[in-house]
Design a protein around this motif. Structure first.
Motif, PDB file in Angstrom:
ATOM      1  N   ALA A 201       0.882  -1.102   0.000  1.00 19.84           N
ATOM      2  CA  ALA A 201       0.041  -0.025  -0.024  1.00 19.84           C
ATOM      3  C   ALA A 201       0.791   1.273  -0.011  1.00 19.84           C
ATOM      4  CB  ALA A 201      -0.867   0.046   1.176  1.00 19.84           C
ATOM      5  N   ARG A 204       2.398   1.723  -3.516  1.00 20.95           N
ATOM      6  CA  ARG A 204       1.595   2.297  -4.278  1.00 20.95           C
ATOM      7  C   ARG A 204       1.350   3.882  -4.124  1.00 20.95           C
ATOM      8  NH1 ARG A 204      -3.751   2.561  -4.130  1.00 20.95           N
ATOM      9  NH2 ARG A 204      -3.930   1.381  -2.336  1.00 20.95           N
ATOM     10  N   LEU A 205       1.392   4.176  -2.796  1.00 24.40           N
ATOM     11  CA  LEU A 205       0.847   5.608  -2.698  1.00 24.40           C
ATOM     12  C   LEU A 205       2.055   6.416  -2.985  1.00 24.40           C
ATOM     13  CD1 LEU A 205      -1.131   7.511  -1.433  1.00 24.40           C
ATOM     14  CD2 LEU A 205      -0.045   6.854   1.022  1.00 24.40           C
ATOM     15  N   ALA A 208       2.630   7.047  -6.491  1.00 19.49           N
ATOM     16  CA  ALA A 208       1.381   8.307  -7.025  1.00 19.49           C
ATOM     17  C   ALA A 208       1.968   9.568  -6.501  1.00 19.49           C
ATOM     18  CB  ALA A 208       0.214   7.879  -6.337  1.00 19.49           C
ATOM     19  N   LEU A 209       2.641   9.361  -5.284  1.00 20.70           N
ATOM     20  CA  LEU A 209       3.066  10.696  -4.812  1.00 20.70           C
ATOM     21  C   LEU A 209       4.484  11.092  -5.955  1.00 20.70           C
ATOM     22  CD1 LEU A 209       3.060  10.295  -1.062  1.00 20.70           C
ATOM     23  CD2 LEU A 209       1.866  12.019  -2.445  1.00 20.70           C
ATOM     24  N   VAL A 212       3.756  13.335  -8.624  1.00 15.72           N
ATOM     25  CA  VAL A 212       3.721  14.952  -8.234  1.00 15.72           C
ATOM     26  C   VAL A 212       5.107  15.624  -8.036  1.00 15.72           C
ATOM     27  CG1 VAL A 212       2.557  16.422  -6.509  1.00 15.72           C
ATOM     28  CG2 VAL A 212       1.447  14.348  -7.092  1.00 15.72           C
ATOM     29  N   TYR A 216       8.823  13.160  -3.138  1.00 11.91           N
ATOM     30  CA  TYR A 216       7.572  12.789  -2.443  1.00 11.91           C
ATOM     31  C   TYR A 216       7.479  11.418  -1.817  1.00 11.91           C
ATOM     32  CZ  TYR A 216       6.014  17.733  -2.711  1.00 11.91           C
ATOM     33  OH  TYR A 216       5.842  18.948  -2.537  1.00 11.91           O
ATOM     34  N   ILE A 218       4.973   9.441   1.502  1.00 13.16           N
ATOM     35  CA  ILE A 218       3.953   9.810   2.572  1.00 13.16           C
ATOM     36  C   ILE A 218       4.694  10.404   4.022  1.00 13.16           C
ATOM     37  CG2 ILE A 218       3.839   7.420   3.407  1.00 13.16           C
ATOM     38  CD1 ILE A 218       0.914  10.007   3.129  1.00 13.16           C
ATOM     39  N   LEU A 221       5.808  13.794   3.161  1.00 15.14           N
ATOM     40  CA  LEU A 221       4.861  14.792   3.310  1.00 15.14           C
ATOM     41  C   LEU A 221       4.282  14.967   4.771  1.00 15.14           C
ATOM     42  CD1 LEU A 221       2.504  13.796   0.455  1.00 15.14           C
ATOM     43  CD2 LEU A 221       3.781  15.856   0.656  1.00 15.14           C
ATOM     44  N   PHE A 222       4.241  14.080   5.605  1.00 14.16           N
ATOM     45  CA  PHE A 222       4.123  14.474   7.038  1.00 14.16           C
ATOM     46  C   PHE A 222       5.201  15.021   7.770  1.00 14.16           C
ATOM     47  CE2 PHE A 222       0.915  10.874   6.844  1.00 14.16           C
ATOM     48  CZ  PHE A 222      -0.019  11.410   7.567  1.00 14.16           C
ATOM     49  N   ARG A 224       7.262  17.169   6.350  1.00 10.90           N
ATOM     50  CA  ARG A 224       7.250  18.589   5.795  1.00 10.90           C
ATOM     51  C   ARG A 224       5.963  19.349   6.444  1.00 10.90           C
ATOM     52  NH1 ARG A 224       3.705  20.095   2.397  1.00 10.90           N
ATOM     53  NH2 ARG A 224       4.033  21.881   0.881  1.00 10.90           N
ATOM     54  N   VAL A 284       3.973   5.761  10.948  1.00 14.93           N
ATOM     55  CA  VAL A 284       2.984   6.307   9.814  1.00 14.93           C
ATOM     56  C   VAL A 284       3.406   4.683   8.920  1.00 14.93           C
ATOM     57  CG1 VAL A 284       2.834   7.206   7.713  1.00 14.93           C
ATOM     58  CG2 VAL A 284       3.293   8.560   9.853  1.00 14.93           C
ATOM     59  N   PHE A 285       2.222   3.908   9.102  1.00 17.33           N
ATOM     60  CA  PHE A 285       2.415   2.659   8.200  1.00 17.33           C
ATOM     61  C   PHE A 285       0.989   2.180   7.601  1.00 17.33           C
ATOM     62  CE2 PHE A 285       1.665   1.201  12.424  1.00 17.33           C
ATOM     63  CZ  PHE A 285       0.997   0.393  12.331  1.00 17.33           C
ATOM     64  N   PRO A 286       0.861   1.541   6.726  1.00 20.02           N
ATOM     65  CA  PRO A 286      -0.406   0.959   6.058  1.00 20.02           C
ATOM     66  C   PRO A 286      -0.514  -0.509   6.621  1.00 20.02           C
ATOM     67  CG  PRO A 286       1.103   0.606   4.648  1.00 20.02           C
ATOM     68  CD  PRO A 286       2.163   1.265   5.674  1.00 20.02           C
ATOM     69  N   LEU A 287      -1.685  -0.581   6.490  1.00 22.59           N
ATOM     70  CA  LEU A 287      -2.020  -2.046   6.817  1.00 22.59           C
ATOM     71  C   LEU A 287      -1.984  -2.916   5.550  1.00 22.59           C
ATOM     72  CD1 LEU A 287      -5.409  -1.352   8.683  1.00 22.59           C
ATOM     73  CD2 LEU A 287      -3.207  -1.918   9.640  1.00 22.59           C
TER      74      LEU A 287
ATOM     75  N   MET B   1       0.301   6.536  13.436  1.00 21.22           N
ATOM     76  CA  MET B   1      -0.596   7.055  12.509  1.00 21.22           C
ATOM     77  C   MET B   1      -0.536   6.066  11.139  1.00 21.22           C
ATOM     78  SD  MET B   1      -1.038  10.859  11.128  1.00 21.22           S
ATOM     79  CE  MET B   1      -2.249  11.013  11.878  1.00 21.22           C
ATOM     80  N   VAL B   3      -1.863   4.695   7.488  1.00 25.31           N
ATOM     81  CA  VAL B   3      -2.699   4.837   6.496  1.00 25.31           C
ATOM     82  C   VAL B   3      -3.214   3.555   5.971  1.00 25.31           C
ATOM     83  CG1 VAL B   3      -2.411   5.455   4.154  1.00 25.31           C
ATOM     84  CG2 VAL B   3      -0.640   6.321   5.407  1.00 25.31           C
ATOM     85  N   ILE B  49      -4.202  13.539  -5.041  1.00 28.68           N
ATOM     86  CA  ILE B  49      -3.075  13.356  -5.970  1.00 28.68           C
ATOM     87  C   ILE B  49      -3.548  13.517  -7.258  1.00 28.68           C
ATOM     88  CG2 ILE B  49      -1.091  11.744  -6.774  1.00 28.68           C
ATOM     89  CD1 ILE B  49      -0.925  10.711  -4.130  1.00 28.68           C
ATOM     90  N   PHE B  68      -3.037  19.331   0.549  1.00 30.97           N
ATOM     91  CA  PHE B  68      -2.803  18.251   1.847  1.00 30.97           C
ATOM     92  C   PHE B  68      -2.473  18.872   3.190  1.00 30.97           C
ATOM     93  CE2 PHE B  68       0.411  15.667   4.004  1.00 30.97           C
ATOM     94  CZ  PHE B  68      -0.160  14.548   3.901  1.00 30.97           C
TER      95      PHE B  68
END
Lengths: 287, 86
Positions: A201, A204-205, A208-209, A212, A216, A218, A221-222, A224, A284-287, B1, B3, B49, B68
């Protein structure tokens, strides 16, 4: 706030030390002052060296102008009408024998603005008490009342003995704890943040970042965001403000402490770091 | 936190699947202060995005970074409400 392990802004550690020791000026030892207020300590040394016979306060002009909003460039004594500044002046006079203590208290706690707050709360409680009734003794008694008021009504005055005894290491350890837990900038929480390994996950994120901006992720971004200040978009923020609870003082939004503080507050329920437990550990981590 | 995906049962745990998806599409973050945990819907970041900038909304967001930061700032402040020690 003291009970909850939070630095009770806007009061300084000197004022809390003073209150926790039953308003004993001797609790504000030279060692204490030099540790918490090194610049003031040097000023006080110069003040004490001046001696009572010397009425020339001009060397302290910048200090009085900065902290007391008082001009001491004229001949001594100064003439004031019955204003908040006059109260500061009287307090200073009455405690001339204890210059160390009173000058410690005045810059942190008896600024003209805070005195206005004192009077505001005083009027709420005792509407019969006029500003002209304010004497140094009454002032200190009211200070105790005001800080109790500011602490949400918790009766510290009845329990300060217990509070002192509860904290291993005495009140100075308590003060160290209180002010160490305060979040003043991102650096206070940077070492406590951790980010887990990547997963499908996040990959993938992050992919996508990178469309941009190639730097970047995730995590980026946090970080920043937490190091930033101010309102990203004024019109959108104004629309959103009516959803906010009012607990957060938005006047500090331009300060570098604001975002790390609300981040910790939102995540833990407390705007200060809890060093009593295992510490703040944010992932910060996805499932 | 964390996602998370929009269908994560721990994201807004008491909500129905439809409500959960709706909240995720609005970017609502679930905070669990006791566990010091928050769940961030990944779908919303994806949406930020993918949308063109400046956005078509009135007023528009000029950049992804602005959108964001506004979203995260608003979510953090708005959740500091009933569950605070102050």
């Amino acid at each position: 706030m003291v009970i909850y392990g939070l630095a009770p802004a806007p009061f300084g550690p000197g004022f809390i030390q003073f209150l926790l020791h039953d308003c004993d000026l001797n609790s504000l030892t030279p060692a204490f002052v030099s540790e918490w207020y090194p610049e003031l300590y040097r000023t006080l040394q110069a003040w004490i060296a001046l001696g009572p016979a010397n009425d020339d306060l001009s060397p302290f002009r910048s200090h009085f102008a900065s902290y007391h909003d008082v001009d001491v460039s004229h001949s001594y004594p100064l003439s004031f009408d019955q204003t908040s500044a006059y109260v500061v002046f009287r307090l200073l006079h009455s405690m001339a024998g204890q210059p160390t203590a009173i000058m410690l208290l005045v810059p942190r706690c008896f600024t003209v603005q805070l005195l206005a707050l004192f009077f505001q709360h005083m009027r709420k409680w005792r509407r019969s008490l006029r500003a002209s009734d304010w004497t140094p003794t009454v002032g200190f008694l009211w200070c105790r009342q005001v800080i109790i008021f500011c602490c949400g009504g918790y009766p510290i005055q009845n329990d300060d003995q217990q509070l002192r005894e509860l904290v291993h290491g005495g009140t100075e350890a308590l003060l160290n704890h209180l002010w160490t837990s305060e979040i003043t900038s991102f650096t206070n929480i940077s070492n406590l943040l951790s980010f887990s390994d990547t997963t499908p996950a996040t990959i993938r994120l992050d992919f996508a970042l990178k469309q941009v901006n190639r730097d970047y992720t995730i995590q980026y971004l946090f970080l920043r965001f937490l190091q930033g200040t101010g309102i990203p978009s004024n019109p959108h923020f104004e629309d959103a403000t009516h959803h906010f609870s009012g607990h957060v003082d938005l006047s500090h939004i331009d300060k570098k402490s604001f975002r790390p503080r609300i981040f910790c507050w939102a995540l833990t329920g407390s705007p200060a770091l809890d060093f009593g437990s295992s510490g703040l550990h944010v992932r910060v981590f996805p499932l | 936190m964390q996602v998370c995906e929009s269908d994560d049962p721990e994201y807004v745990p008491l909500a129905t699947r439809i409500a959960r998806a709706a909240l995720a599409s609005e970017g609502k973050i679930t905070f669990k202060t006791c566990a010091k945990q928050a769940k961030v819907p990944v779908a919303f970041i994806d949406k930020l995005i993918q949308q063109p900038y400046p956005t078509n909304s009135t007023p528009p967001f000029l950049s992804f970074e602005q959108a964001f930061d506004h979203w995260l700032l608003s979510e953090l402040i708005s959740c500091i409400g009933a569950h605070t020690i102050l």
